[in-house]
Design an enzyme around this catalytic site. Structure first.
Site, PDB file in Angstrom:
ATOM      1  N   GLU A 193      46.477  23.010  34.891  1.00  0.00           N
ATOM      2  CA  GLU A 193      46.366  24.238  35.671  1.00  0.00           C
ATOM      3  C   GLU A 193      46.697  23.921  37.124  1.00  0.00           C
ATOM      4  OE1 GLU A 193      42.849  27.200  35.683  1.00  0.00           O
ATOM      5  OE2 GLU A 193      42.681  26.151  37.625  1.00  0.00           O
ATOM      6  N   TYR A 199      45.650  33.143  39.332  1.00  0.00           N
ATOM      7  CA  TYR A 199      45.955  34.436  39.942  1.00  0.00           C
ATOM      8  C   TYR A 199      45.044  34.602  41.149  1.00  0.00           C
ATOM      9  CZ  TYR A 199      46.722  39.550  40.103  1.00  0.00           C
ATOM     10  OH  TYR A 199      47.050  40.841  40.466  1.00  0.00           O
ATOM     11  N   HIS A 244      48.139  33.397  34.747  1.00  0.00           N
ATOM     12  CA  HIS A 244      46.812  34.017  34.741  1.00  0.00           C
ATOM     13  C   HIS A 244      46.955  35.465  35.198  1.00  0.00           C
ATOM     14  CE1 HIS A 244      44.153  30.161  35.045  1.00  0.00           C
ATOM     15  NE2 HIS A 244      45.338  29.863  34.510  1.00  0.00           N
ATOM     16  N   GLY A 303      38.228  38.002  35.675  1.00  0.00           N
ATOM     17  CA  GLY A 303      38.297  37.704  37.100  1.00  0.00           C
ATOM     18  C   GLY A 303      36.916  37.705  37.726  1.00  0.00           C
ATOM     19  N   ASP A 304      36.808  37.073  38.882  1.00  0.00           N
ATOM     20  CA  ASP A 304      35.525  36.986  39.572  1.00  0.00           C
ATOM     21  C   ASP A 304      35.184  38.303  40.259  1.00  0.00           C
ATOM     22  OD1 ASP A 304      35.248  34.293  38.893  1.00  0.00           O
ATOM     23  OD2 ASP A 304      36.405  33.647  40.642  1.00  0.00           O
ATOM     24  N   HIS A 327      28.589  32.287  29.070  1.00  0.00           N
ATOM     25  CA  HIS A 327      28.934  33.086  30.249  1.00  0.00           C
ATOM     26  C   HIS A 327      27.656  33.513  30.949  1.00  0.00           C
ATOM     27  CE1 HIS A 327      30.504  36.324  32.757  1.00  0.00           C
ATOM     28  NE2 HIS A 327      31.712  35.834  32.537  1.00  0.00           N
ATOM     29  N   LYS A 374      37.551  39.289  21.801  1.00  0.00           N
ATOM     30  CA  LYS A 374      38.775  38.909  22.503  1.00  0.00           C
ATOM     31  C   LYS A 374      39.861  38.496  21.516  1.00  0.00           C
ATOM     32  CE  LYS A 374      36.861  36.903  26.789  1.00  0.00           C
ATOM     33  NZ  LYS A 374      36.861  35.673  27.626  1.00  0.00           N
ATOM     34  N   GLN A 391      33.034  19.942  46.583  1.00  0.00           N
ATOM     35  CA  GLN A 391      33.847  20.871  45.808  1.00  0.00           C
ATOM     36  C   GLN A 391      33.239  21.124  44.437  1.00  0.00           C
ATOM     37  OE1 GLN A 391      37.599  19.507  43.853  1.00  0.00           O
ATOM     38  NE2 GLN A 391      38.545  20.887  45.342  1.00  0.00           N
TER      39      GLN A 391
END
Length: 282
Positions: free
Chosen positions: A16, A48, A77, A108-109, A142, A158, A205
């Site tokens: 990624e 994205y 994405h 998405g966040d 999740h 999904k 991080q």
């Protein structure tokens, strides 16, 4: 190419990357991809960002197009949470026009600055535009799911809606992933599932990432962070070693694939690939 056709033989190995941040040099992402190409990944996915673009307007679409031109399959994405059907139509048309046929469809966040949309569910597949759709999964559940069973039931939705390949959220505890995979297969989800591996090369991080996604920190990794976290070079090497150990164990258990969250760092990707190149044949 339909990336799901690559899941035969050895373990799929993919990366990624993200479009360059607005303050970054535009050429940085192209140099990263050129370096990653030498490692012969099965495919490279592109995140994205806000509005889908980064430095000088370079977008997910642009990076995917460059990857494809280098002879590597690309997955774009697509964060759908704040997109209407009209927004998704426009994005899909742009991707198709640029020869991009693989999509990682994500919620998405959450962002309080934008209005939430709910139009994307099952919508991309219904367009019949020939896209191969991937989805995300969460080995440690999740954060909005009440139970693992509820989370896997949503994952089944999904797949039933058209996702033919899954990539997991990052995790550092292989037992959590392997237990999750048992439940996934018991639920009748048979699509390939790639393990998302993030090499721990920066203490701050990774602490930020863990706070966002809820991944647990095993005792072994905690010790590495305590011992080497304030020395960037030592932490990088320890993180590469830890990720290598994760991958070797996962391959031994027959994982479908490994997806490396590179953070646009070809050095780390190169070292890991060197460490596991013979292992991936199994």
């Amino acid at each position: 190419m339909d990336i799901t056709t690559t899941f035969s033989g050895g373990t799929v190995f993919s990366f990624e990357v993200f479009p360059p941040k607005k303050e970054s040099a535009i050429d940085s992402i192209y140099k990263t991809i050129d370096d990653l190409k030498q490692l012969e990944p099965t495919f490279i996915s592109v995140t994205y960002g806000a509005g889908g673009s980064g430095a000088q307007g370079v977008s997910t679409k642009d990076v995917c197009k460059y990857i494809s031109e280098k002879g590597i399959d690309a997955i774009a994405h697509l964060s759908c949470l704040y997109n209407s059907k009209e927004d998704i139509d426009r994005i899909l048309d742009e991707l198709k026009e640029n020869g991009i046929n693989n999509i990682l469809a994500l919620r998405g966040d959450p962002n309080p600055d934008y209005e939430v949309k709910h139009d994307f569910e099952e919508y991309i597949n219904s367009k019949n535009m020939g896209f191969v759709i991937s989805g995300a999964c969460y080995p440690e559940v999740h954060q909005e799911a009440e139970t693992i069973d509820e989370d896997i039931a949503n994952l089944k939705k999904k797949v039933d809606a058209g996702a033919s390949h899954l990539i997991s959220q990052l995790f550092f505890d292989n037992t959590a992933f392997l237990d999750f995979m048992e439940k996934v297969r018991e639920a009748g989800i048979e699509v390939p599932v790639e393990a998302g591996i993030m090499p721990v090369t920066n203490k701050k991080q990774i602490e930020r990432m863990v706070s966002m996604c809820g991944a647990s920190i095993p005792a072994k990794l905690s010790k590495l962070l305590q011992r080497f976290g304030d020395d960037p070079v030592a932490m990088r090497e320890a993180g590469i070693s830890y990720a290598t150990d994760q991958i070797i164990e996962l391959v031994a258990y027959g994982v479908d694939g490994v997806h490396i969250y590179t953070m646009n760092d070809p050095y780390v990707a190169k070292k890991i690939k060197e460490n596991v190149s013979n292992i991936l044949k199994f």
